[in-house]
Enzyme design. Structure first.
Site, PDB file in Angstrom:
ATOM      1  N   ARG A  61       0.814  -1.224   0.000  1.00 44.39           N
ATOM      2  CA  ARG A  61       0.000   0.000   0.000  1.00 44.39           C
ATOM      3  C   ARG A  61       0.842   1.265   0.000  1.00 44.39           C
ATOM      4  NH1 ARG A  61      -3.107  -0.472   4.835  1.00 44.39           N
ATOM      5  NH2 ARG A  61      -1.518   0.771   5.839  1.00 44.39           N
ATOM      6  N   TYR A 114     -14.564  21.535 -11.495  1.00 43.97           N
ATOM      7  CA  TYR A 114     -15.076  20.230 -11.910  1.00 43.97           C
ATOM      8  C   TYR A 114     -16.195  19.826 -10.938  1.00 43.97           C
ATOM      9  CZ  TYR A 114     -14.518  15.134 -12.671  1.00 43.97           C
ATOM     10  OH  TYR A 114     -14.695  13.809 -12.926  1.00 43.97           O
ATOM     11  N   ASP A 186      -5.931  22.378  -9.698  1.00 45.76           N
ATOM     12  CA  ASP A 186      -6.208  21.225 -10.562  1.00 45.76           C
ATOM     13  C   ASP A 186      -5.650  21.583 -11.945  1.00 45.76           C
ATOM     14  OD1 ASP A 186      -7.364  19.410 -12.374  1.00 45.76           O
ATOM     15  OD2 ASP A 186      -9.193  19.199 -11.193  1.00 45.76           O
ATOM     16  N   LYS A 211      -6.624  11.239 -17.454  1.00 42.18           N
ATOM     17  CA  LYS A 211      -6.793  11.974 -18.700  1.00 42.18           C
ATOM     18  C   LYS A 211      -5.516  11.922 -19.546  1.00 42.18           C
ATOM     19  CE  LYS A 211     -10.755  12.883 -16.839  1.00 42.18           C
ATOM     20  NZ  LYS A 211     -11.047  14.063 -16.048  1.00 42.18           N
TER      21      LYS A 211
END
Ligand SMILES: *Cc1c(COP(=O)(O)O)cnc(C)c1O
Length: 392
Positions: A61, A114, A186, A211
């Site tokens: 992790r 967003y 962002d 993206k």
């Protein structure tokens, strides 16, 4: 964290770093790409080894060679001190916000954010006593007038989702420099190749790696890069909340990043050409692309960005839902769907949601992601769609 990237006396340029950075073939039998290192348990030979806190990897992790590879590339591209990874862009956003906010704080969020970012603030942060206020994305230095005692962070997205306002980030950073206020950006649209927010006053930069980093519509991925002042806070929150990205996604993100520069150059050129062409078409009332001279923030764009992303919107003269369906349902090349950043073009009708500044455009907004197809084919597909729309 760049210690074993083999840069010589001259620091590498971004494209050289994209090609050679964040990998170490000699550690993997010479194989060029850092392999997918799947695993939870890492076996230790002795008690001494088990207790050694200095070894790079202790548990699946908290990191492995696949994740480290991507962290290094993004850290370098953003000019950051550190980068941590998340299983989606939205998870990177929520983790970054949780890293800098506490009960009683107030967050200023751009009105153009967003939509899932707004939802996280309104549905989750409120439950922990953190209030969010929206601000006009064109506020610039005026942010000073709306700060309150409680303002602890400002969340910037530039250009804004769907509406593409460019923010005057240096002015926002200058106006808040005497206060302990975290500025988060962002930066998914521009990628660090075209915009480096940490260079102009931001503290934390987030990417939906889903993206452009992935670039092939086949991963969910997120990154958070921060300055030295914020790196410890972000890494601590990230680790304590169990956020991590899967090794397969890390591998695909690293592979996507190798070709980011050539893809971005093509997306930039194709999208700008389609945007210019659309602005001459009958039925199109407005094209929202900051790279167009007609865009109200074009001067800021020219000052702060070195290129444009694949995504922009245009507005069609108002018509019925049936007319919209006539446009969307018979497109040959443009797919209809969420997300963006792949090699294929996409169209998405949207209705901007606003609180700080009302949205007054009357027509139908359509967001486009311009892929790597021949631009003339894309124009023909859109022209046919607009004719169907207008004929309805
Ligand atoms: C898609 C997107 C996100 C969220 O990314 P996911 O990986 O889909 O969670 C965040 N910000 C922007 C600007 C985006 O376009």
């Amino acid at each position: 964290m760049q210690d074993d990237d083999k840069q010589g006396a001259q620091p590498w340029g971004q494209q050289t770093f994209l090609t050679h950075g964040g990998r170490a073939p000699e550690q993997h039998h010479g194989f060029i790409n850092t392999p997918v290192m799947r695993g939870s348990t890492i076996g230790f030979p002795t008690l001494d080894a088990l207790e050694d806190q200095t070894i790079p990897f202790r548990y699946g992790r908290t990191g492995n060679p696949s994740s480290q590879s991507v962290e290094r590339i993004v850290t370098q591209l953003e000019g950051a001190a550190d980068t941590v990874l998340a299983p989606s862009g939205l998870s990177a956003i929520s983790t970054a916000l949780l890293s800098v906010l506490k009960a009683g704080d107030e967050l200023l969020l751009t009105d153009s954010a967003y939509e899932p970012t707004r939802i996280f603030c309104d549905k989750v942060l409120t439950r922990f006593g953190i209030e969010t206020r929206r601000y006009d994305p064109r506020i610039g230095a005026g942010i000073l007038d709306i700060l309150s005692e409680k303002t602890a962070a400002i969340f910037v997205e530039s250009p804004g989702s769907h509406t593409f306002e460019i923010q005057d980030l240096p002015a926002i950073a200058q106006a808040t420099k005497d206060r302990d206020i975290a500025i988060l950006v962002d930066n998914t649209w521009a990628t660090p190749l075209f915009y480096r927010p940490l260079d102009v006053g931001a503290d934390v930069v987030i990417h939906a790696g889903t993206k452009m980093f992935g670039g092939h519509s086949d991963i969910m991925f997120g990154t958070i890069s921060s300055t030295a002042d914020y790196a410890r806070r972000v890494r601590e929150t990230h680790r304590a909340s169990g956020v991590c990205a899967a090794p397969d996604e890390c591998f695909l993100a690293a592979r996507g990043l190798r070709t980011l520069a050539v893809r971005m150059a093509q997306h930039h050129a194709n999208a700008l050409e389609v945007a210019r062409w659309l602005s001459t078409q009958e039925g199109v009332t407005h094209v929202l692309h900051p790279g167009l001279e007609s865009h109200p923030d074009h001067a800021l764009f020219r000052r702060d960005f070195t290129g444009a992303g694949s995504l922009f919107s245009f507005i069609l003269t108002p018509k019925s839902r049936d007319a919209l369906a006539a446009f969307t349902d018979h497109l040959e090349l443009f797919g209809l769907g969420f997300s963006w950043g792949g090699y294929e073009s996409l169209a998405l009708p949207a209705a901007p949601k606003r609180e700080a500044v009302p949205w007054t455009e009357q027509g139908q907004l359509i967001r486009l992601h311009i892929g790597l197809e021949d631009v003339d084919d894309l124009k023909r597909d859109l022209a046919a769609g607009i004719s169907r729309y207008l004929a309805h």
